[in-house]
Design an enzyme around this catalytic site. Structure first.
Site, mmCIF file in Angstrom:
data_model
loop_
_atom_site.group_PDB
_atom_site.id
_atom_site.type_symbol
_atom_site.label_atom_id
_atom_site.label_comp_id
_atom_site.label_asym_id
_atom_site.label_seq_id
_atom_site.Cartn_x
_atom_site.Cartn_y
_atom_site.Cartn_z
ATOM 1 N N ARG A 55 0.929 -1.238 0.253
ATOM 2 C CA ARG A 55 -0.399 -0.363 0.119
ATOM 3 C C ARG A 55 0.935 0.976 0.175
ATOM 4 N NH1 ARG A 55 -0.767 4.787 2.731
ATOM 5 N NH2 ARG A 55 0.165 3.451 4.352
ATOM 6 N N ASP A 56 1.322 1.136 1.054
ATOM 7 C CA ASP A 56 2.706 2.374 1.235
ATOM 8 C C ASP A 56 3.485 2.775 0.435
ATOM 9 O OD1 ASP A 56 3.401 5.302 2.208
ATOM 10 O OD2 ASP A 56 3.272 4.670 4.489
ATOM 11 N N HIS A 62 3.040 3.897 12.923
ATOM 12 C CA HIS A 62 4.009 3.928 11.470
ATOM 13 C C HIS A 62 5.278 5.019 11.444
ATOM 14 C CE1 HIS A 62 3.169 3.779 7.307
ATOM 15 N NE2 HIS A 62 3.781 4.607 7.310
ATOM 16 N N HIS A 71 8.148 6.611 9.894
ATOM 17 C CA HIS A 71 9.696 7.102 8.455
ATOM 18 C C HIS A 71 10.804 7.113 8.683
ATOM 19 C CE1 HIS A 71 5.970 8.411 5.526
ATOM 20 N NE2 HIS A 71 5.732 7.037 5.586
ATOM 21 N N CYS A 78 5.263 9.769 1.918
ATOM 22 C CA CYS A 78 4.181 10.737 1.355
ATOM 23 C C CYS A 78 4.445 11.435 0.266
ATOM 24 C CB CYS A 78 3.753 10.821 2.446
ATOM 25 S SG CYS A 78 2.641 11.870 2.924
ATOM 26 N N ASN A 86 9.835 4.821 3.820
ATOM 27 C CA ASN A 86 8.924 4.382 4.843
ATOM 28 C C ASN A 86 10.327 3.488 5.710
ATOM 29 O OD1 ASN A 86 6.090 4.460 5.290
ATOM 30 N ND2 ASN A 86 6.524 3.488 2.960
HETATM 31 ZN ZN ZN Z 1 4.709 5.735 5.437
#
Ligand code: ZN
Length: 320
Positions: free
Chosen positions: A11-12, A208, A210, A241, A250
């Site tokens: 996803r990310d 979450h 980074h 992002c 990430n």
């Molecule tokens: Zn992220």
């Protein structure tokens, strides 16, 4: 397993690169990650395909991943309609992001805080109408919790207030997200403790992070020491992002798993097999950058992973 590593790469990672990974390659990634010991994967996002064509096949991927017995299938949803589609596809866990910086919220989700909280209430109502065993776990993610590229400082009191509001709106849990890579180990500890004091320790278990400024692992360690046990990360550090200029990378799953395993904290993940997953995904995304120190350096001589009882080798068995 002492900590849960939630793989967010499909996803990310994929939403932040321009390449569109073929559906079959995503399925192969998910299978391989599960076989390497990954127990939770955020497989996509239920946003309109015109906004994120990379994730247009999310419903198919959720249904596919649902067949894997023992895998928790997570998906991001931007609103009630996304949640409806996620539930229809069978996601076990749905995450609604709420950006603590209202400017970022407007830029990212095109919604004010009040509007996102209203979506949360509607999603909670949708879930409570389902038979109990079909209800997905509903998490509100407090994004830009540690700072924002548009507003800079985000007051911790604001994050706490929004955490309370999300729980009151009907979320099962809130999560902290350092969307912009502004966190440091001290702010991670402080914010976890403040949110815990407001909503209870059971209502915040994951983070979450980074690696934008190189503090990803230090922040993960601080969160672990404070008491969190669920960590999002992305294979090869894929993604970042797009709404936070300059925020790339990430937390790298391979390095995070290595840190915990080297400490004697079990992740349930086999590092050698995880490196194999990296190679598989690299082959499918030849033009994209992959990060991570451990896969490049290899494991130390005679490396011993954390011991955990009851580990069995995995096979992909279909859910009944
Ligand atoms: Zn992220």
């Amino acid at each position: 397993m002492n900590v849960l590593i939630s793989e967010v790469g499909p996803r990310d990672g994929l939403q932040n690169i321009s390449a569109i990974m073929p559906t079959e390659a995503k399925k192969a990634w998910i299978d391989a990650a599960f076989l390497a010991g990954v127990s939770e994967i955020e497989v996509g996002s239920f946003v309109p395909p015109r906004l994120l064509p990379q994730l247009a096949d999310t419903a198919e991927i959720v249904s596919y991943a649902r067949r894997i017995k023992g895998l928790t299938v997570a998906a991001l949803v931007p609103n009630r309609m996304g949640a409806e589609n996620a539930i229809k596809a069978g996601a076990h866990k749905i995450t609604l992001p709420l950006s603590c910086s209202e400017s970022h919220s407007k830029a990212n989700l095109r919604r004010t805080h009040a509007e996102v909280l209203e979506e949360a209430r509607q999603i909670a109502a949708l879930i409570s109408d389902l038979p109990e065993k079909e209800r997905p776990h509903f998490e509100g993610s407090l994004s830009t919790a540690f700072g924002c590229t548009l507003e800079g400082h985000v007051p911790e009191e604001k994050v706490v207030e929004l955490g309370i509001a999300l729980m009151e709106a009907g979320c099962d849990e809130v999560g902290l997200a350092d969307t912009t890579g502004y966190a440091n180990p001290a702010s991670v500890r402080r914010l976890i403790e403040k949110v815990w004091a407001a909503v209870g320790e059971d209502a915040l278990t994951g983070i979450h992070l980074h690696n934008t400024r190189g503090l990803g692992l230090a922040n993960a360690y601080a969160a672990f020491e404070t008491g969190l046990r669920t960590f999002d990360s992305s294979l090869g550090g894929l993604g970042g992002c797009p709404f936070a200029p300059g925020a790339s990378g990430n937390l790298v799953t391979e390095d995070l798993v290595y840190m915990f395993e080297a400490m004697g904290v079990s992740t349930g993940i086999d590092l050698e097999k995880l490196f194999g997953v990296r190679t598989l995904v690299q082959d499918a995304l030849k033009d994209d950058d992959f990060y991570g120190f451990t896969p490049e350096a290899g494991l130390p001589l005679n490396f011993t992973p954390a011991k955990v009882s009851g580990v069995t080798s995995r096979t992909i068995g279909a859910n009944s």
